[in-house]
Design a protein around this motif. Structure first.
Motif: not given
Length: 543
Positions: A29-40, A48-51, A323-330, A341-343
């Motif tokens: 859920s994202t409630f009042e934050w836009f864009p709506g819905v986060q999918i990881h 996990w990474r934000l997709a 195990e499949t890690p993703f690159q960490a955010d700077p 930036p995606p976050e």
């Protein structure tokens, strides 16, 4: 492989999980934050990474006017017929009427929608309105190809059980609407507040998972089964399948609102929301997060947690997957690209060009001075989630206000009634100055201002240090030492638990930048970069 919970840290509640081949996706859920819905996205259930944020244009979602903690509730993500299906609620009203001082109807507006896409990245379709009878919709794809919508049924009438049960109704993809009779299939248990239905078919049974007990400290996962989709459903003989209620020492609290997924080897995993309370205050500034653990079947066929106790676990043994890690955010994000930036997210409006630009001054995030902080319509605020109890954040800003109605700066924000805002503004005697404005939800003084401090002209760097319940602000005009404001602010107010009675509080704390100009002149503020660095210890803010 060991998995440390939560797997989605910071405000990521109401998880819904689906596996497609070797890929796993969780929608929150994202409630009042836009864009709506986060999918990881994950391939191992640990990393996990934000997709995607699929509801990203005006034809899909417009949250302007939605009250705090309303908007997009409880998405359900499924995959069938070569399509991803996403159903969700857009809550437009959360209120109660009174008559002569007595409690009356509890009038709320819950609109449930369906969007589809061939891939997670989209484009996602425009929404189909399904119903408005309650919240937490879920789409079930039966083995015969028929589809059914389930949701919590809201009863607004005085003296009634507001949570009137789980209803089901068939959905026709060809007609793009619900068809047939709507029926209550499950009225819940004595825990009450029955919501968040998810339905599965396994071994000749229909398995219904719901959340009960409310999304606070009494939250729980209930599971029931039936040979017929329409019921009757028998409840797990041992009570809640997963809960932290009556476990005050559990490091993960508020456990509930679960969804299930199977790995290719047939093992079953539950994702669920949880909260990590502050050690000294018992408040969850990080909001409701997402955790995971395995379920096992007993000889009687009922699923249980591995320990058999139904307790949420801080660390679990993961699946037998590479195990499949993703690159960490700077730690530092600049604003040289064509998109944020995606976050980062903003509040409510589907027209971001009205509140910020990444091209008007290349290399900077330009926020246009808009409505006051906490506006339900057009406020220029761009922020990211807190994901740890201890962190530092900083930014470099150019802003030259001319009078007191113009302000910009660094904000720690929960909602319109809960924030700490380090703002640059203008004072008739001091000229350009710096002060903190706080909204205090559980204090006799609902808001407070620190004494303004004169600052020089030109770019300024602003910084915040959050150390569990302690929050401090600093600033500097060049590359020298930081000047720290003497006040220590209460970070714990940026939580669900700090609230006025009757106010919904379902999100979490954000840190970011904002700009207001209530004169209507639209004076902009330019931000060169934004730093966010987490800590595992109590920091010395003077360092």
């Amino acid at each position: 492989m060991r998995i440390r919970n939560p797997i989605l840290r910071g405000f990521n509640p109401d998880p819904s999980i689906v596996r497609v081949g070797g890929d796993y996706y969780i929608a929150t859920s994202t409630f009042e934050w836009f864009p709506g819905v986060q999918i990881h996205h994950s391939r191992d259930l640990k990393n996990w990474r934000l997709a995607a944020r699929p509801l990203n244009r005006p034809s899909q979602l417009d949250l302007r006017g939605d009250p705090d903690s309303c908007g997009v509730w409880a998405p359900c993500l499924t995959h069938a017929d070569g399509l991803f299906h996403l159903v969700y609620t857009d809550v437009k009203r959360y209120g109660r009427t009174t008559v002569g001082g007595a409690s009356g109807a509890s009038l709320r507006d819950f609109h449930n929608y369906l969007v589809t896409a061939e891939t997670i990245e989209g484009d996602w379709s425009d929404p189909v309105h399904l119903n408005s009878s309650g919240f937490d919709p879920s789409l079930f794809h039966d083995a015969d190809g028929r589809k059914y919508l389930l949701n919590q049924l809201w009863d607004h009438r005085p003296g009634r059980n507001r949570f009137a049960g789980i209803v089901a109704q068939e959905y026709s993809p060809a007609e793009r609407r619900l068809v047939g009779e709507r029926r209550v299939i499950f009225e819940g248990t004595a825990l009450g507040l029955t919501e968040a239905p998810h339905l599965y078919r396994r071994d000749g049974w229909y398995w219904l998972v719901t959340a009960e007990g409310g999304t606070g400290w009494g939250h729980a996962v209930t599971i029931a089964r039936s040979r017929d989709l329409w019921g009757p459903y028998e409840v797990h003989p041992e009570g809640p399948m997963l809960t932290a209620r009556d476990r005050p020492d559990a490091p993960l609290q508020r456990a509930g609102h679960a969804d299930l997924v199977e790995t290719p080897d047939g093992r079953t995993w539950a994702v669920y929301l949880c909260g990590r309370p502050l050690p000294n205050r018992g408040r969850c500034t990080l909001g409701r997060e997402t955790a995971i653990q395995e379920l096992v079947r007993g000889e009687d066929g009922w699923p249980r947690t591995r320990d058999g106790q139904g307790a949420p676990e801080l660390e679990v043994e993961g699946p037998d997957l590479p195990e499949t890690p993703f690159q960490a955010d700077p730690a530092r994000r600049d604003f040289h690209g064509p998109a944020l930036p995606p976050e980062f997210q903003w509040l409510r409006t589907p027209y971001p060009d009205e509140i910020f630009s990444l091209t008007e001054r290349p290399g900077f995030l330009r926020l246009f001075g808009r409505e006051s902080l906490g506006s339900l319509f057009t406020q220029a605020l761009v922020a990211r989630r807190w994901q740890a109890h201890c962190f530092s954040a900083a930014t470099r800003m150019a802003f030259e206000p001319q009078h007191f109605q113009q302000a910009a700066g660094l904000v720690c924000y929960y909602n319109a009634a809960k924030f700490h805002y380090l703002m640059v503004t203008h004072d008739a005697d001091l000229g350009r100055c710096l002060q903190v404005m706080s909204a205090l939800p559980d204090s006799p003084q609902s808001d407070a201002f620190t004494r303004p401090v004169a600052i020089p002209e030109g770019p300024i760097e602003l910084r915040v240090e959050v150390d569990y319940e302690r929050l401090r602000f600093g600033w500097r005009a060049g590359e020298g030492a930081w000047t720290w404001l003497p006040e220590v602010f209460d970070a714990s107010i940026l939580s669900d638990e700090a609230t006025a009675p009757g106010q919904p509080n379902f999100t979490g704390a954000f840190v970011g930048v904002c700009c207001q100009d209530t004169s209507g002149a639209g004076l902009p503020a330019d931000f060169a970069w934004f730093d966010y660095a987490e800590r595992d210890y109590r920091a010395d803010p003077t360092a």
